[in-house]
Scaffold this active site. Structure first.
Site: not given
Lengths: 342, 342, 342, 342
Positions: A148-150
């Site tokens: 995930g980017c976060n």
């Protein structure tokens, strides 16, 4: 040596970003682009900014002849991805950008995504794609799960600190602002310009965001005990970028030392001088991540902030970096583009 | 073969864009960066987005040893540029990005810029830098004058039409929206985010914009008679991009044919299929220019629209393209970056 | 005296703007709000910015008891509007904000909207709602058709000039930039923040925009002959505002005099001093319209520019202004809110 | 009864916002506008969005005849404000919007602002202007000190919780995003559109922001012991709005109960249903504040979020609300404008 690439899910933002990066990659050539809902169209009809590229028209993924493909990027929505990848040739190298193979535990997957996994064997096989921390496994992997980017941003801050034991594991707070492309090219009211520009709001507050599944898995494994952080993402009115602000209990000097040591040889991660803080403006459109450490006025507490481009280092840039490892290319090939500022 | 480059005026936006482009240029190496007001600072202090590059610290231009420099980009404000360039070594290849050497006629220069030119011999020597139309002269030139960004956009629309005689020369209207980076990194109230975002306004209305000096010069020379167009620029709330909308009297088919013929072999200019129109979104961060033609409902009239990135194709990308010619590099070297969307 | 108001189509942007304005209107009270797709919900669930208001929940329009309603605003999509209004009580005062009753000629309606009108008798009855030019008819009307927002802006520039005979009727060009709320709250890819912010593009180029139906009707009637203008709208990355730039053949002084004379007593329309130009920033959130005139460097030609807020003066503010006339309220009641800047 | 108002510092954003609000205030009339650097100009030259108002031209504050003034708003920069107010008539009612009179302790003032206070007697006299918590003192005050906009937002979250004893005082974290108008109309590079749009960054990290002086003063007084919170503001690419996200140790139910009780009768503060969170979009341009509470997945922890408009409720709206109390007007007069969305 040129490697032959296929991209499934080429009509979304991460698909477009893959193509943008590979367009100047010295060792990759795109041989097939799939987007089932737009099959038959030229890429330039879906993404006019890529019209200058000499690329094949979009097809359905079922139409791709994988015999000549060295590596396939899969940029489909989660749930669809596991179904499609299960049907791809068993020996094909795959970098998946969806959420489908990030969690190793079928229970955790069910808890965060609400359904049973359709390809549990692949789930077991997949390597977690946070390059800097899984480099050897990724190099040897057949199937890599993009993070995930976060989740990537938070881990860039926290993994070295947990590993070094320099922060209180029971009091980790990660506050984060994410640009709108993180939500993809989906037709939702809250993603309209008129609704989203000129303001901000939090979402998935209180521990409801799915990327917490990744944090739980990774931080607990690293610490050898359960670690549960607090995490609040905010939707911010810009297209690219994540800024994470961690509130930690620990000495700033020790914290910065752990980060600087961990990333000393990393080509894409810069730890700023003590007291300096990063900005998403300065990594936009690039594969770089900037990290800053600031001591709080209250002794024994500090902030660590990290900025990266969610579409690039947080997703498609990471995917290319992993593919470089899997294919034996230089790890930075195609990824040294300078940020686009202003 | 690697060419050694100096940049004077490296602390402005066009300077930063030059560095961004050269960062991945296969045949150029930056040996000196000058910015007199910020001399002594590392580039990363002025432009943190470029901190990953291994580049020399900023110096004053007087400190540069030009003996080892193959080409110098000069990205200073106009008026300053002519003074500095007059003091540079006489044999040094120079691409100037200011307005100082665009107008060949000293009278025209005085009229539009309000002062006598300080280096009239250089003004006479300089070649106008619109690559596609001055390719041979640029290749042979020592001093090339970068065009105005609006002037470039308008000429990409109008030069082939004037040359082909397919539009009424007495009724040319050019309406244009330009992003804010076109005004540079200057501290003006109207460039503040709070003043500029969320709205638009025209400026220099009625024939007062200095880029009309370039239009007058170039179109009149091309037509062999005086040509005076109407031109209204608008300041629009985005950072990069120019969209020009021309209102013409002429047949759309003939107009599109003239454009398609003129740009058939150009690597950076695309003439869209009849009826399609360009968007600045699709050229952002790149050296590409998209041009579209639409017939009006009133017969004998048509619109031509063009989109490019003012900082790249309109300024620093053009400069690198010209430098490629002057140095014998491949004309597209360092310039094939795909647009950054979204 | 307080008038009782119903709003049909309360879940769109023009509906929300009506409620915002009426919230501080001294003589109107909202008795019913209809939005069939969201019936049953409180208004605050659909528009949280209006949650402080003590208003009835949303219902279907069929559920409204119109016996106690003095005036009904209808803010439905076109085509739906004509079907619903045909079923409303015959004596009910109605201000319609859709496109359905703007064109008086059934043929013209079919040409621009592609279908036969479902309520031709109402089409014949409706009064065109450009307040400043149809004030008496609106005061006496039962059914008023709100104008297009672009159509209003263009007419504020052009009506006085056509009436005064000070511009060449055969060479009128209207270039325009419109904010995104002009497209409504519809889920379209091109209205997503990631697609629309940070750039601009034209649409309906070449005479294809439906508001040309209004221009044709109104200008031809005014001139007593066919008038066909050229008109190009652009989608710009802000939420509210229209800036129109007209390119005219006529003397600037005569043009400005005609405008100043026409609007001398108008409370909402300001003609700026010669040479000054308007900005959408300065009318945002208000019912004001600013108009500026600039002579071109070419004699006999000039520009006229106008700025207004498409949601307010271009739509819901106009609707309230018309309702004020129809109900005998002060024409400016509820509409003197100052623009919201920055 | 109409009260006569003067505004000193009318050429900044808080000055403009005061005028916007007073423009529709039923009981206030602006008699004098001062802005020393722009004295002699009409207001419309400095703020064209206010050109429709019939107001006096700008003068120097020394030129104002205060004999007929009932109340004076002072919207000057800090440090200047204390010098000017010291010279105003001793009996004049004043609402100051600067930072000069927020801190009661001369030592604290020196610590946070770096200089000795020039008017310590006025510092002692001033009442802290957080309306909901100092209502009686404000009503009786001659000199009221407007709060910091961030300080107001944080206190709306935290005061009721500290007073009710429902959160751990030693572990309060306040993360915050503020729109750019919070920095005023100052010519700084980081406030340029090209630098600020399309991204975000933190500033004054680690306990360096001056509004902490207010938090320290107010929370410690309320708790009867020293309270030191952690506070990180972020600069976000929108013009108006503050979103604060507090990370607390305490039970969500008790926390929400304390907030709902404290604000039960407040006209401008809304506590949302449990689990709902606010957005700056929904308070933009208004005097409203929305507060939301969400339990964390970790028991005993929760988030409280608050949104308000920094220019209005965080500054000029608060000032008008306080002036209403001081003048005996209805507290909500002039302040019930609905938010401007989209």
């Amino acid at each position: 040596m040129t490697h032959t690439i296929a991209i499934i899910g080429a009509s979304g933002y991460t698909g477009a970003e893959l193509i943008r990066l590979i367009a100047t990659h010295p060792d990759m050539r795109i041989a097939a682009l799939a987007a089932n809902s737009k099959a038959g169209q030229p890429l330039g009809a879906v993404f006019p900014h890529l019209r200058h590229l000499d690329l094949p028209d979009l097809v359905t993924w079922e139409e791709i002849d994988f015999s000549g493909i060295d590596l396939c990027f899969c940029a489909l929505p989660h749930k669809t991805s596991q179904e499609v990848i299960a049907k791809l040739p068993k020996g094909l190298k795959i970098v998946d950008l969806s959420a489908d193979f990030r969690l190793r535990d079928p229970e955790a997957y069910r808890k965060w995504y609400g359904n049973d996994h359709a390809a549990p064997d692949l789930q077991a096989e997949a390597v977690y794609g946070l390059t800097e921390f899984y480099r050897d496994e990724i190099t040897a992997a057949r199937l890599v799960a993009g993070t995930g980017c976060n989740a990537a941003t938070g881990q860039y801050i926290l993994r070295p600190l947990i590993a070094a034991g320099v922060v209180d594991l029971d009091d980790i707070i990660l506050d984060l602002a994410c640009g709108v492309s993180g939500a993809g090219r989906s037709l939702k009211e809250n993603l309209l310009h008129a609704e989203l520009s000129e303001g901000t709001n939090a979402y998935s507050v209180g521990g409801a965001h799915r990327h917490l599944g990744e944090f739980d898995q990774e931080f607990s494994a690293l610490a050898g005990r359960d670690v549960r952080i607090r995490f609040t993402p905010h939707l911010a009115p810009f297209n690219r970028g994540i800024l994470a602000t961690a509130y930690l209990k620990g000495e700033a000097e020790a914290v910065r030392y752990a980060l600087a040591t961990a990333y000393a040889d990393e080509p894409f991660i810069t730890v700023l001088p003590m007291g300096e803080t990063p900005s998403t403006h300065h990594v936009r459109g690039s594969n770089f991540c900037h990290i800053g450490v600031v001591a709080d006025r209250i002794s024994g507490k500090c902030n660590v902030l990290a900025a990266l481009d969610n579409l690039c280092k947080g997703s498609s840039g990471q995917a290319v970096q992993n593919a470089n490892l899997m294919l034996g290319c230089d790890e930075t090939a195609g990824l040294m583009l300078a940020p686009c500022f202003p």
